[in-house]
Design an enzyme around this catalytic site. Structure first.
Site, PDB file in Angstrom:
ATOM      1  N   HIS A 155       0.811  -1.225   0.000  1.00  0.00           N
ATOM      2  CA  HIS A 155       0.000   0.000   0.000  1.00  0.00           C
ATOM      3  C   HIS A 155       0.841   1.271   0.000  1.00  0.00           C
ATOM      4  CE1 HIS A 155      -4.067  -1.783   0.569  1.00  0.00           C
ATOM      5  NE2 HIS A 155      -3.332  -2.810   0.977  1.00  0.00           N
ATOM      6  N   ASP A 363       3.508   9.366  -1.216  1.00  0.00           N
ATOM      7  CA  ASP A 363       2.325   8.636  -0.773  1.00  0.00           C
ATOM      8  C   ASP A 363       2.070   7.515  -1.768  1.00  0.00           C
ATOM      9  OD1 ASP A 363       0.092   8.135   0.813  1.00  0.00           O
ATOM     10  OD2 ASP A 363      -0.498  10.250   0.871  1.00  0.00           O
TER      11      ASP A 363
HETATM   12  P1  ADQ Z   1      -2.943   6.275   4.628  1.00  0.00           P
HETATM   13  O1  ADQ Z   1      -1.521   6.703   4.762  1.00  0.00           O
HETATM   14  O2  ADQ Z   1      -3.693   6.142   5.878  1.00  0.00           O
HETATM   15  O3  ADQ Z   1      -3.054   4.927   3.776  1.00  0.00           O
HETATM   16  P2  ADQ Z   1      -4.849   7.648   2.721  1.00  0.00           P
HETATM   17  O4  ADQ Z   1      -4.793   6.899   1.450  1.00  0.00           O
HETATM   18  O5  ADQ Z   1      -4.962   9.120   2.497  1.00  0.00           O
HETATM   19  O6  ADQ Z   1      -3.590   7.430   3.667  1.00  0.00           O
HETATM   20  O7  ADQ Z   1      -6.102   7.140   3.531  1.00  0.00           O
HETATM   21  C1  ADQ Z   1      -6.490   7.763   4.696  1.00  0.00           C
HETATM   22  C2  ADQ Z   1      -7.944   7.443   4.988  1.00  0.00           C
HETATM   23  O8  ADQ Z   1      -8.203   7.892   6.305  1.00  0.00           O
HETATM   24  C3  ADQ Z   1      -8.891   8.172   4.048  1.00  0.00           C
HETATM   25  O9  ADQ Z   1      -9.973   7.340   3.742  1.00  0.00           O
HETATM   26  C4  ADQ Z   1      -9.345   9.374   4.885  1.00  0.00           C
HETATM   27  O10 ADQ Z   1     -10.662   9.812   4.641  1.00  0.00           O
HETATM   28  C5  ADQ Z   1      -9.248   8.844   6.291  1.00  0.00           C
HETATM   29  N1  ADQ Z   1      -8.947   9.987   7.160  1.00  0.00           N
HETATM   30  C6  ADQ Z   1      -7.835  10.725   7.175  1.00  0.00           C
HETATM   31  N2  ADQ Z   1      -7.962  11.738   8.060  1.00  0.00           N
HETATM   32  C7  ADQ Z   1      -9.181  11.634   8.592  1.00  0.00           C
HETATM   33  C8  ADQ Z   1      -9.928  12.389   9.547  1.00  0.00           C
HETATM   34  N3  ADQ Z   1      -9.428  13.460  10.115  1.00  0.00           N
HETATM   35  N4  ADQ Z   1     -11.174  11.966   9.858  1.00  0.00           N
HETATM   36  C9  ADQ Z   1     -11.677  10.886   9.261  1.00  0.00           C
HETATM   37  N5  ADQ Z   1     -11.048  10.145   8.351  1.00  0.00           N
HETATM   38  C10 ADQ Z   1      -9.823  10.517   8.022  1.00  0.00           C
HETATM   39  C11 ADQ Z   1      -2.142   3.992   3.198  1.00  0.00           C
HETATM   40  C12 ADQ Z   1      -1.117   4.566   2.227  1.00  0.00           C
HETATM   41  C13 ADQ Z   1      -1.809   5.367   1.134  1.00  0.00           C
HETATM   42  C14 ADQ Z   1      -2.834   4.503   0.424  1.00  0.00           C
HETATM   43  C15 ADQ Z   1      -3.731   3.771   1.411  1.00  0.00           C
HETATM   44  C16 ADQ Z   1      -4.592   2.731   0.723  1.00  0.00           C
HETATM   45  O11 ADQ Z   1      -0.176   5.386   2.924  1.00  0.00           O
HETATM   46  O12 ADQ Z   1      -0.867   5.862   0.192  1.00  0.00           O
HETATM   47  O13 ADQ Z   1      -3.635   5.299  -0.419  1.00  0.00           O
HETATM   48  O14 ADQ Z   1      -2.975   3.106   2.415  1.00  0.00           O
HETATM   49  O15 ADQ Z   1      -3.814   1.819   0.013  1.00  0.00           O
END
Ligand code: ADQ
Length: 462
Positions: A155, A363
């Site tokens: 991921h 990311d």
């Molecule tokens: P993350 O590093 O956690 O995931 P991301 O892909 O942006 O990053 O996903 C975060 C999730 O958490 C999103 O669904 C977002 O809505 C939720 N989130 C973040 N802040 C929030 C808040 N304040 N309140 C509620 N929800 C919140 C890892 C990898 C990424 C990859 C994903 C999936 O680092 O690059 O996209 O896995 O593979």
């Protein structure tokens, strides 16, 4: 139909305590597990004497979790996963900690997982292992006689070879990946950096049809970008909670353009750089100051790790300085909120935003960018400002792409977004929306599991 076995560090299948699956990945895998009558294995998140796997079947999905001793949590999870692999794979060699104990804990926990899970595997099961916590698990399961089709999905980014070789035992780690039949990355970029390692460090070769060969072993390595649960998110953005949030946000913005950032509080997300860019915007365009307000939502994560405490302190100080320098009696330039929000509320926040600021330094994908696109009003969409270093940039071409290390580029992009005509905003948003809608999380899951199901189980592991 084959059963599906999912293995990841944490399990987010629905349970009695948490009856609805949280987040796109959980929703997609839960649906697949329900159809395929599979099992989702992982750490319970609890520390304690490791005992037996605890099975729970709820709403048609079985999860199996295990507690880990405190020392394992420190060395495997906080240590090797979050203080070694996470920074290294996000190109942050300076933050990467190399400790033998961490590596020992990582191997111990992966061995434990292989020990407890292997006996539950049935001959036709498809096994899908997730993420950097579990890289050697497939290899360890092979050693325990598992000859099933085995897939692995990363991921996070795959780092450039010159960084990866800084990891002691890097070669052993990559060799272990060759126990899988299919491995997946979000983008071609990460796939190609993997190819580079295989060719340069292992003398391997890359063939047609995504095949990669080292020695006598050939596997498939594919680019398979994850999506969001688009249907759910689009309808959440139009639902009651989102609409109430939208109205609340518009009222509090009081006619100003709302800029929004939403991230786990993590140094890879470029929140500090985003604040610096916003500060540059305020400094260089005094006439625009009172026309904007930035809302940054960032719930703390991995709070026991020092680098995460450091970034939190840095952001507390920086947000205070920006508000101290620019606030007026009736306006604060930056609202910084350290907690998570329910998904439907989040959808309303995105919808109210004129600009979504997504500026990770690196990311794997970044789902926030896709959620922002999904939540926009088609008649009057906001502008996405997106780091060129997010995996999502390869798909979201209508975004204003920026180099997050440059405060000037961020400031210029904010100014450009604020003055962008509605026609241009729609023109940029429409193809991004189609991409997010069509390449959703179900599409991703099917693409990966279809690739895995198409593999002939190899004699080598039979
Ligand atoms: P993350 O590093 O956690 O995931 P991301 O892909 O942006 O990053 O996903 C975060 C999730 O958490 C999103 O669904 C977002 O809505 C939720 N989130 C973040 N802040 C929030 C808040 N304040 N309140 C509620 N929800 C919140 C890892 C990898 C990424 C990859 C994903 C999936 O680092 O690059 O996209 O896995 O593979």
């Amino acid at each position: 139909m084959s059963r599906l076995i999912v293995i990841s560090n944490r399990v987010s299948a629905p349970t009695k305590e948490q009856p609805t699956a949280q987040g796109g990945l959980a929703v997609a895998l839960t649906a697949a597990l329900r159809e395929a009558e599979g099992i989702w294995f992982g750490w319970s998140g609890e520390t304690g004497e490791t005992g037996e796997l605890k099975f729970e079947t709820y709403a048609g999905v079985t999860s199996a979790t295990i507690d880990l001793p405190e020392q394992d949590v420190e060395e495997y999870y906080e240590g090797y996963a979050n203080r070694t692999l996470w920074p290294l794979f996000h190109y942050r060699l300076g933050l990467t900690e190399f400790e033998r104990d961490f590596q020992g804990g990582y191997e111990r926990v992966n061995q434990l997982f292989a020990d407890v899970i292997s006996p539950h595997v049935e001959p036709e099961d498809l096994i899908w292992v997730h993420d950097y916590h579990m890289i050697p698990l497939g290899w360890l399961m092979r050693q325990r006689g598992v000859s099933n089709r085995l897939g692995f999905f990363l991921h996070i980014p795959w780092p450039p070879t010159d960084l990866l070789v800084a990891l002691p035992d890097h070669r052993r780690m990559v060799e272990a990946l060759f126990a899988y039949d299919v491995i997946g990355f979000h983008t071609r970029e990460w796939l190609e950096t993997f190819h580079d390692y295989v060719v340069r460090e292992m003398g391997g070769s890359v063939g047609p049809d995504d095949l990669v060969t080292v020695g006598g072993r050939t596997i498939r390595a594919i680019a398979c970008p994850i999506g969001i649960d688009a249907r759910e998110f689009i309808s959440a953005a139009r639902g009651d909670a989102a609409t109430a949030t939208y109205e609340r946000m518009m009222q509090s913005a009081d006619g100003r353009a709302l800029l929004v950032g939403v991230d786990r509080l993590d140094y890879s997300k470029g929140i500090e750089e985003r604040f610096n860019g916003y500060q540059r915007f305020l400094e260089t365009r005094p006439e625009e100051r009172a026309k904007v307000t930035l809302l940054q939502i960032a719930p703390p994560s991995r709070a026991t790790v020092q680098t995460y405490q450091d970034i939190r302190n840095t952001l507390d100080a920086l947000s205070g300085r920006i508000n101290g320098a620019f606030a007026d009696i009736d306006w604060v330039p930056l609202r910084y909120v350290n907690r998570g929000l329910p998904r439907d509320v989040l959808a309303g926040v995105y919808r109210a935003a004129r600009i979504g600021l997504v500026t990770p330094l690196r990311d794997g994908m970044n789902l926030v960018a896709k959620e922002f696109v999904a939540a926009q009003d088609p008649e009057d969409p906001g502008v996405l400002i997106l780091s060129r270093f997010a995996g999502a940039a390869a798909q979201l071409e209508g975004a204003l792409l920026v180099n997050p290390y440059s405060p000037d580029e961020i400031a210029d992009a904010i100014a450009r977004a604020l003055s962008m005509s509605r026609e241009e905003r729609i023109e940029r948003w429409q193809p991004m929306f189609e991409n997010v809608r069509d390449h959703d999380v179900i599409w991703w899951r099917k693409r990966f599991t279809n690739a895995l199901a198409a593999v002939q189980p190899t004699e080598q592991f039979a």
